[in-house]
Write an enzyme that holds these catalytic residues in place. Structure first.
Site, mmCIF file in Angstrom:
data_model
loop_
_atom_site.group_PDB
_atom_site.id
_atom_site.type_symbol
_atom_site.label_atom_id
_atom_site.label_comp_id
_atom_site.label_asym_id
_atom_site.label_seq_id
_atom_site.Cartn_x
_atom_site.Cartn_y
_atom_site.Cartn_z
ATOM 1 N N ARG A 147 122.144 12.007 88.997
ATOM 2 C CA ARG A 147 121.462 10.747 88.671
ATOM 3 C C ARG A 147 120.805 10.158 89.895
ATOM 4 O O ARG A 147 119.791 9.473 89.792
ATOM 5 C CB ARG A 147 122.432 9.773 88.016
ATOM 6 C CG ARG A 147 122.785 10.331 86.656
ATOM 7 C CD ARG A 147 123.502 9.387 85.760
ATOM 8 N NE ARG A 147 123.790 10.107 84.517
ATOM 9 C CZ ARG A 147 124.686 9.759 83.628
ATOM 10 N NH1 ARG A 147 125.406 8.678 83.830
ATOM 11 N NH2 ARG A 147 124.862 10.470 82.547
ATOM 12 N N CYS A 198 117.665 8.692 77.581
ATOM 13 C CA CYS A 198 117.006 9.957 77.262
ATOM 14 C C CYS A 198 116.045 9.837 76.082
ATOM 15 O O CYS A 198 115.315 10.774 75.768
ATOM 16 C CB CYS A 198 118.051 11.024 76.984
ATOM 17 S SG CYS A 198 119.151 11.279 78.400
ATOM 18 N N LYS A 256 126.220 19.255 75.098
ATOM 19 C CA LYS A 256 126.149 18.495 76.345
ATOM 20 C C LYS A 256 127.082 17.291 76.244
ATOM 21 O O LYS A 256 126.913 16.436 75.370
ATOM 22 C CB LYS A 256 124.707 18.045 76.597
ATOM 23 C CG LYS A 256 124.550 17.306 77.923
ATOM 24 C CD LYS A 256 123.081 16.981 78.179
ATOM 25 C CE LYS A 256 122.905 16.210 79.471
ATOM 26 N NZ LYS A 256 121.503 15.835 79.702
ATOM 27 N N ARG A 283 125.490 6.820 77.718
ATOM 28 C CA ARG A 283 124.844 7.860 76.900
ATOM 29 C C ARG A 283 125.765 8.383 75.808
ATOM 30 O O ARG A 283 125.505 9.432 75.224
ATOM 31 C CB ARG A 283 124.380 8.998 77.809
ATOM 32 C CG ARG A 283 123.292 8.548 78.792
ATOM 33 C CD ARG A 283 122.579 9.737 79.421
ATOM 34 N NE ARG A 283 121.389 9.294 80.119
ATOM 35 C CZ ARG A 283 121.206 9.390 81.452
ATOM 36 N NH1 ARG A 283 122.118 9.958 82.201
ATOM 37 N NH2 ARG A 283 120.094 8.956 82.003
ATOM 38 N N LYS A 333 127.059 22.315 78.831
ATOM 39 C CA LYS A 333 126.968 21.517 80.055
ATOM 40 C C LYS A 333 127.958 20.368 80.000
ATOM 41 O O LYS A 333 127.981 19.687 78.980
ATOM 42 C CB LYS A 333 125.532 20.991 80.185
ATOM 43 C CG LYS A 333 125.279 20.175 81.439
ATOM 44 C CD LYS A 333 123.826 19.692 81.475
ATOM 45 C CE LYS A 333 123.581 18.915 82.768
ATOM 46 N NZ LYS A 333 122.232 18.390 82.870
ATOM 47 N N GLU A 341 127.237 21.524 66.921
ATOM 48 C CA GLU A 341 125.967 21.309 67.628
ATOM 49 C C GLU A 341 125.267 22.640 67.933
ATOM 50 O O GLU A 341 124.053 22.770 67.784
ATOM 51 C CB GLU A 341 126.211 20.550 68.940
ATOM 52 C CG GLU A 341 126.515 19.072 68.763
ATOM 53 C CD GLU A 341 125.266 18.250 68.450
ATOM 54 O OE1 GLU A 341 124.182 18.827 68.298
ATOM 55 O OE2 GLU A 341 125.403 17.012 68.341
ATOM 56 N N CYS A 348 113.225 15.971 78.559
ATOM 57 C CA CYS A 348 114.040 14.785 78.316
ATOM 58 C C CYS A 348 113.279 13.603 78.885
ATOM 59 O O CYS A 348 112.475 13.764 79.804
ATOM 60 C CB CYS A 348 115.394 14.898 78.998
ATOM 61 S SG CYS A 348 116.552 13.630 78.427
#
Ligand SMILES: [Zn+2]
Length: 323
Positions: free
Chosen positions: A203, A127, A193, A215, A246, A231, A117
């Site tokens: 972070r 990202c 995710k 994001r 996640k 996904e 990433c």
């Protein structure tokens, strides 16, 4: 007549015999943060018990993990320089390739997974690469992710784990690995995710909070279930070898669903917020850290995760040994 399920709970022996789910150190993947320098083992304030390691101390830590029965690590690199193109993300002499080489040199049997990433490497903390008007450019990012994965493969990584959530990145990475003769390097895709507040402490660890916007244009809405399946199925079609969900704890239903609907191994990421919440409460004496840790990990496994990425890996392995 009363039906008596309690009969089967009468003794410790019976309860042990009839346990349906069991945790084992071999199911844990230990995430680790690597920085440049020598002899560095710098505590991460928001994640008590976690550190920034330089390559030499990292190898030492991993040999301890190995002694505890952990078979796999997931590496996150923290570069010295960041720029708009994330140049250090795909440099062959970057921090992650250096770490992979050192681990494979000393501990060749350890399965090494590398995070793929750009967020720790871009100056804006997103990202992917940004357009002048502040959008994240999906297709321009794919090539850089593929180059990043390739730099890890060249160093000897067993699996690359793209966590960026760009569309089409599993296919792009698979194609690059194949084209450069790394057919055996696998892909563990962060397929599902969510845009989660549970990533807060991470972070700080990787210094990657986005400098503008958020994001949500690439990570998923926590409200969505069908989208998770979409996904996951897409990443499988693109060539993923394992798929990840996640975070874990607030998404146990998603782990279960993906487990039932997909044939690949399912990995769950027990993220930094889930870890630090327990650490903070335990520090205050509000709960029993070891019991909570094992109960949390058990719930993730019971939900259907084959493997769990967890900052508790070392402690949990030790606790299981003592059980
Ligand atoms: Zn990222």
């Amino acid at each position: 007549m009363i039906i008596r399920p309690r009969r089967l709970r009468q003794s410790a022996g019976l309860r042990a015999m009839l346990q349906e789910t069991r945790l084992a150190p071999r199911n844990f993947i230990s995430p680790l943060f690597v920085v440049s320098g020598k002899g560095v083992k710098e505590p991460i304030a928001a994640m008590p018990g976690q550190y920034h390691f330089s390559v030499d101390t990292l190898v030492k830590e991993i040999s301890e993990l190995k002694q505890n029965g952990i078979l796999s690590v997931l590496l996150f690199g923290i570069p010295d320089q960041k720029d708009a193109k994330a140049s250090r993300a795909y440099a062959d002499d970057g921090i992650v390739p250096q770490a992979v080489k050192a681990i494979k040199d000393k501990l060749p049997e350890m399965t090494v997974i590398t995070d793929v990433c750009l967020c720790a490497y871009t100056d804006h903390g997103h990202c992917g690469v940004a357009t002048p008007d502040g959008r994240i450019d999906n297709d321009a990012t794919l090539d850089l992710l593929a180059r990043q994965a390739l730099s890890h493969a060249k160093a000897g990584a067993d699996f690359t784990a793209p966590s960026d959530m760009m569309d089409g990145r599993v296919a792009a990475i698979r194609a690059a690995l194949n084209q450069h003769h790394f057919p055996d390097v696998g892909i563990i895709s962060y397929a599902v995710k969510y845009a989660s507040a549970f990533y807060g402490p991470f972070r700080e660890a990787t210094d990657c909070a986005p400098q503008f916007g958020d994001r949500k244009t690439y990570q998923m809405d926590p409200a969505n279930t069908r989208e998770a399946l979409k996904e996951a199925l897409l990443d499988i079609e693109e060539g993923a070898d394992m798929i990840m969900v996640k975070p874990a704890l607030a998404y146990l239903d998603i782990i279960s669903l993906v487990r039932v609907e997909c044939l690949l191994p399912v990995v769950a990421y027990n993220v930094s917020g889930e870890y630090s919440m327990v650490k903070a409460a335990a520090e205050k004496g509000w709960l029993d850290e070891t019991k909570i840790m094992l109960e949390m990990l058990l719930s993730i496994k019971r939900a259907g995760a084959d493997l769990i990425v967890t900052y508790f890996a070392k402690e949990a392995a030790a606790a299981l040994r003592d059980e």
